[in-house]
Design an enzyme around this catalytic site. Structure first.
Site, short mmCIF file in Angstrom:
data_model
loop_
_atom_site.label_atom_id
_atom_site.label_comp_id
_atom_site.label_asym_id
_atom_site.label_seq_id
_atom_site.Cartn_x
_atom_site.Cartn_y
_atom_site.Cartn_z
N GLU A 181 22.43 -20.21 -15.59
CA GLU A 181 23.05 -20.59 -16.86
C GLU A 181 23.91 -19.45 -17.40
OE1 GLU A 181 19.43 -21.95 -18.76
OE2 GLU A 181 19.35 -23.55 -17.28
N GLY A 219 15.94 -28.04 -14.30
CA GLY A 219 15.96 -28.97 -15.42
C GLY A 219 16.27 -30.40 -15.03
N SER A 246 12.29 -26.96 -11.82
CA SER A 246 11.40 -28.11 -12.02
C SER A 246 9.99 -27.88 -11.45
CB SER A 246 12.01 -29.39 -11.44
OG SER A 246 13.24 -29.69 -12.10
N GLU A 302 16.27 -19.94 -7.39
CA GLU A 302 16.38 -21.14 -8.20
C GLU A 302 17.57 -21.99 -7.76
OE1 GLU A 302 14.20 -20.53 -12.22
OE2 GLU A 302 16.29 -19.99 -12.46
N GLY A 350 10.90 -23.18 -16.48
CA GLY A 350 11.63 -23.51 -17.71
C GLY A 350 10.86 -24.52 -18.53
N GLY A 351 11.21 -25.79 -18.37
CA GLY A 351 10.64 -26.86 -19.19
C GLY A 351 9.13 -26.83 -19.33
N HIS A 354 20.57 -15.40 -14.30
CA HIS A 354 20.20 -16.82 -14.29
C HIS A 354 21.47 -17.67 -14.13
CE1 HIS A 354 18.77 -20.72 -15.63
NE2 HIS A 354 17.56 -20.29 -15.34
N ASN A 372 10.40 -19.18 -18.70
CA ASN A 372 11.74 -18.95 -19.22
C ASN A 372 11.94 -19.96 -20.34
OD1 ASN A 372 14.43 -18.68 -19.77
ND2 ASN A 372 15.16 -19.38 -17.75
N TRP A 373 11.77 -19.49 -21.56
CA TRP A 373 11.80 -20.41 -22.71
C TRP A 373 13.22 -20.87 -23.03
CZ3 TRP A 373 7.93 -18.53 -27.09
CH2 TRP A 373 6.63 -18.48 -26.54
N LYS A 374 14.21 -20.19 -22.46
CA LYS A 374 15.63 -20.51 -22.73
C LYS A 374 15.90 -20.51 -24.24
CE LYS A 374 15.84 -22.82 -18.33
NZ LYS A 374 16.48 -23.79 -17.46
P1 PGA Z 1 13.16 -25.69 -15.13
O1 PGA Z 1 13.98 -24.32 -15.31
O2 PGA Z 1 11.74 -25.30 -14.76
O3 PGA Z 1 13.24 -26.39 -16.44
O4 PGA Z 1 13.81 -26.45 -14.02
C1 PGA Z 1 13.77 -23.23 -14.49
C2 PGA Z 1 14.72 -22.13 -14.87
O5 PGA Z 1 15.88 -22.39 -15.18
O6 PGA Z 1 14.33 -20.92 -14.84
#
Ligand code: PGA
Length: 248
Positions: A97, A173, A213, A167, A234-235, A95, A10-12
């Site tokens: 977010e 994050g 994470s 999640e 994500g990250g 998600h 998930n590149w956001k």
């Molecule tokens: P993260 O994000 O791996 O940076 O914690 C995961 C996500 O929000 O899908």
């Protein structure tokens, strides 16, 4: 039947189109694994160049969001037919977010799940609890509710192809991963919920990811759990580490 592992990035809101193409080149040889579905969920403007960049590889293209109408006066939105034509196969829905920053509720999320299926896109449906709910001890009830709401009027045949991402919001994050046992507890509960809502065969088929994470260091242990079929990353999806997660 064993479920096929699915590792999705998930590149956001990261990577300009040229940076996105460069990242695809950087990861190309690292993410090779015929036993795993690998997906890059990328910003809308990166979809076309990324689809071109991953042609001929094992990588599938995903979107991070879309709207439920095919076209019309919806300024700023992107539709399922647009995604399909650009080569998108998966789309992240719900998600945290999107829920927390952009106010998406379960009614819209359910409509998006149904629209994605109707359009030939595979949803990666996200669920998960806040730190407050985790501390209150009511997180399992909350997640069960999310699943029931978000899958209203979705058929068993559709759910068999669905991807659900658990999640915990407190782990996204933050560098604070759920332990493998904490993640497995909830993923098993989600599978039970699907068995109750549908049947055993549907529960056996649905793929459930952990996200929050996940990194090169903790992926193998998380993925060794019987109800964790993959990860939403994500990250660490923006770095060579992603290759290590794919091959964990
Ligand atoms: P993260 O994000 O791996 O940076 O914690 C995961 C996500 O929000 O899908």
């Amino acid at each position: 039947m064993a479920r096929r592992r699915i590792i999705a990035g998930n590149w956001k809101m990261n990577k300009t189109p040229s940076e996105a193409v460069a990242l695809c080149a950087e990861l190309k040889d690292l993410v090779k694994n015929d036993a795993v579905d690998v997906v890059y969920c990328v910003p809308a403007i990166d979809i076309v160049p990324v689809a071109e960049a991953v042609k001929g590889t094992n990588v599938h293209v995903g979107a991070e969001n879309f709207y439920i109408e095919d076209k019309g006066a919806f300024t700023g939105e992107i539709s399922a037919p647009m995604l399909k034509e650009a080569g998108v196969e998966f789309v992240i829905i719900g998600h945290s977010e999107r829920r927390d920053i952009f106010g998406e509720n379960d009614i819209l999320i359910n409509a998006k799940v149904k629209k994605a299926f109707a359009s030939g896109l595979t949803p990666i449906l996200c669920c998960g609890e806040s730190l407050a709910l985790r501390k209150a001890g009511t997180y399992k009830e909350w997640i069960k509710r999310q699943i029931e709401w978000d899958l209203t009027d979705v058929t068993a045949d559709q759910v068999k192809t669905l991807v659900i991402a658990y999640e915990p919001i407190w782990a996204i994050g933050t560098g604070e991963t759920a332990t493998a046992d904490q993640a497995e507890e909830v993923c098993a509960m989600i599978r039970e919920t699907i068995a109750e809502m549908y049947d055993a065969a549907t529960a056996e088929a649905v793929r459930i990811q952990y996200g929050g994470s996940m990194n090169a260091g903790n992926a193998a242990e998380l993925l060794s759990k019987p109800n964790i079929d993959g990860g939403l990353i994500g990250g660490a999806s923006l770095k060579p580490d992603f290759g290590q997660i794919v091959n964990a």
